[in-house]
Design a protein around this motif. Structure first.
Motif, PDB file in Angstrom:
ATOM      1  N   HIS A   1      -2.617   4.146   7.812  1.00 62.09           N
ATOM      2  CA  HIS A   1      -1.958   2.870   7.516  1.00 62.09           C
ATOM      3  C   HIS A   1      -1.230   2.342   8.745  1.00 62.09           C
ATOM      4  O   HIS A   1      -1.322   1.135   9.063  1.00 62.09           O
ATOM      5  CB  HIS A   1      -0.982   3.057   6.360  1.00 62.09           C
ATOM      6  CG  HIS A   1      -0.388   1.791   5.846  1.00 62.09           C
ATOM      7  ND1 HIS A   1      -1.159   0.690   5.486  1.00 62.09           N
ATOM      8  CD2 HIS A   1       0.907   1.413   5.628  1.00 62.09           C
ATOM      9  CE1 HIS A   1      -0.371  -0.290   5.070  1.00 62.09           C
ATOM     10  NE2 HIS A   1       0.890   0.131   5.151  1.00 62.09           N
ATOM     11  N   PRO A  42       0.815  -1.225   0.000  1.00 66.74           N
ATOM     12  CA  PRO A  42       0.000   0.000   0.000  1.00 66.74           C
ATOM     13  C   PRO A  42       0.846   1.272   0.000  1.00 66.74           C
ATOM     14  O   PRO A  42       0.461   2.279  -0.612  1.00 66.74           O
ATOM     15  CB  PRO A  42      -0.819  -0.123   1.294  1.00 66.74           C
ATOM     16  CG  PRO A  42      -0.914  -1.587   1.538  1.00 66.74           C
ATOM     17  CD  PRO A  42       0.419  -2.126   1.111  1.00 66.74           C
ATOM     18  N   PHE A  52      -2.790   9.242   4.781  1.00 69.13           N
ATOM     19  CA  PHE A  52      -2.528   7.849   4.437  1.00 69.13           C
ATOM     20  C   PHE A  52      -1.629   7.177   5.452  1.00 69.13           C
ATOM     21  O   PHE A  52      -1.949   6.092   5.960  1.00 69.13           O
ATOM     22  CB  PHE A  52      -1.897   7.742   3.041  1.00 69.13           C
ATOM     23  CG  PHE A  52      -1.329   6.383   2.781  1.00 69.13           C
ATOM     24  CD1 PHE A  52      -2.170   5.308   2.501  1.00 69.13           C
ATOM     25  CD2 PHE A  52       0.036   6.150   2.850  1.00 69.13           C
ATOM     26  CE1 PHE A  52      -1.655   4.029   2.295  1.00 69.13           C
ATOM     27  CE2 PHE A  52       0.552   4.884   2.638  1.00 69.13           C
ATOM     28  CZ  PHE A  52      -0.288   3.825   2.355  1.00 69.13           C
ATOM     29  N   LEU A  97       1.968   1.762  -3.542  1.00 71.53           N
ATOM     30  CA  LEU A  97       0.870   2.198  -4.400  1.00 71.53           C
ATOM     31  C   LEU A  97       0.540   3.667  -4.159  1.00 71.53           C
ATOM     32  O   LEU A  97       0.334   4.437  -5.110  1.00 71.53           O
ATOM     33  CB  LEU A  97      -0.368   1.336  -4.147  1.00 71.53           C
ATOM     34  CG  LEU A  97      -1.590   1.641  -5.032  1.00 71.53           C
ATOM     35  CD1 LEU A  97      -1.230   1.492  -6.509  1.00 71.53           C
ATOM     36  CD2 LEU A  97      -2.750   0.725  -4.679  1.00 71.53           C
ATOM     37  N   ASN A  98       0.501   4.091  -2.891  1.00 69.35           N
ATOM     38  CA  ASN A  98       0.255   5.496  -2.588  1.00 69.35           C
ATOM     39  C   ASN A  98       1.343   6.381  -3.181  1.00 69.35           C
ATOM     40  O   ASN A  98       1.060   7.447  -3.746  1.00 69.35           O
ATOM     41  CB  ASN A  98       0.163   5.697  -1.081  1.00 69.35           C
ATOM     42  CG  ASN A  98      -0.004   7.152  -0.684  1.00 69.35           C
ATOM     43  OD1 ASN A  98       0.974   7.839  -0.405  1.00 69.35           O
ATOM     44  ND2 ASN A  98      -1.242   7.635  -0.673  1.00 69.35           N
TER      45      ASN A  98
END
Length: 209
Positions: free
Chosen positions: A195, A169, A191, A172-173
Motif C-alpha cells: 500500500h 484500504p 499489505f 478495510l484491511n
C-alpha cells in the motif's frame, strides 16, 4: 485526617489507567451496548462508584480510552509535520507506518469495529471516534499531500479524494483482520508494504522526459 501513604497515593493515581484498561477489555469482548460499568469495575478491582469519580458515563470512559490510545500518536505525527523540512514522501511513509502501528499494535481497531456495528444506536461515540481518529488522520495526510504538491514532489490531485484512497484500504484491511482472523490474505506486513508503494507511485510528480 492522616496523610495518605505514598503507596496508597500511587494506587489512587493509577486508578484511571487501570479502569481504562479494564474498560478496553470489556468493550472489546462485549461491544458498547452489552458492556456494563459493573463488569468494568469488577475487572479493575474497584467499585462502580469509584469509576464515577473519574468518568461521567460509559460513553465518557469509551472516549477516554480512544483518546489515550490515539492522541499521543497523532501528536507525534503533527509535531513531525510541523518541524520536518525533508521530502514529503518521507513524511508520508512515517504517517502510514504510524497508521500501521495503530492498526496492529493497539486495540483501537476493536473499538472501530464497535463503532461500525453500533454507530446508529450510539451516535455520540461514533462522532467522537470520527473527529478524534478518522478526521484527525485525514488532516495530517491532507497536510502532507498539499505540502508535496506545493514543493513539486507530488502531482496535482484532489487532496480529499487522495486521502480517502490512502485511509480506506487501511480501514478495510484492519476490519477484515479483526472480523475474519489472522489469515495470510490479510497479512499486514505485505499489505502495508504494498500500500505504501502504491501511494508513493500514485502521488509522485510526473517527470519531464
Amino acid at each position: 485526617m492522616a496523610p495518605q501513604s505514598p503507596k496508597r497515593q500511587r494506587r489512587k493515581e493509577a486508578r484511571p489507567a487501570e479502569i481504562m484498561a479494564a474498560g478496553l477489555d470489556i468493550f472489546a469482548e462485549r461491544g458498547f451496548a452489552a458492556a456494563r460499568l459493573e463488569d468494568v469495575a469488577e475487572r479493575a478491582g474497584v467499585s462502580k462508584a469509584t469509576i464515577y469519580l473519574y468518568f461521567e458515563s460509559k460513553a465518557d470512559l469509551f472516549a477516554a480510552i480512544v483518546r489515550d490510545i490515539a492522541t499521543p500518536r497523532f501528536e507525534e505525527m503533527e509535531a513531525l509535520l510541523s518541524a520536518y523540512d525533508g521530502p514529503s514522501a518521507v513524511l508520508l511513509d512515517f504517517v502510514i507506518a504510524k497508521f500501521r502501528e495503530i492498526a496492529t499494535d493497539t486495540q483501537l481497531p476493536s473499538l472501530a469495529k464497535i463503532i461500525l456495528s453500533e454507530a446508529k444506536n450510539f451516535p455520540e461515540i461514533r462522532d467522537f471516534y470520527r473527529d478524534q481518529v478518522i478526521l484527525r488522520g485525514f488532516t495530517s495526510l491532507g497536510r502532507i499531500i498539499e505540502r508535496g504538491i506545493a514543493r513539486g514532489e507530488f502531482r496535482t490531485c484532489n487532496v480529499n479524494a487522495a486521502v480517502q484512497a490512502i485511509v480506506f484500504p487501511i480501514l478495510l484491511n484492519t476490519i477484515a483482520r479483526n472480523t475474519f482472523g489472522k489469515l495470510p490474505q490479510f497479512d499486514p506486513d505485505g499489505f502495508f508494504t504494498a500500500h505504501a508503494e502504491f501511494v508513493r507511485r500514485g502521488l509522485a510528480a510526473e517527470r519531464e522526459v
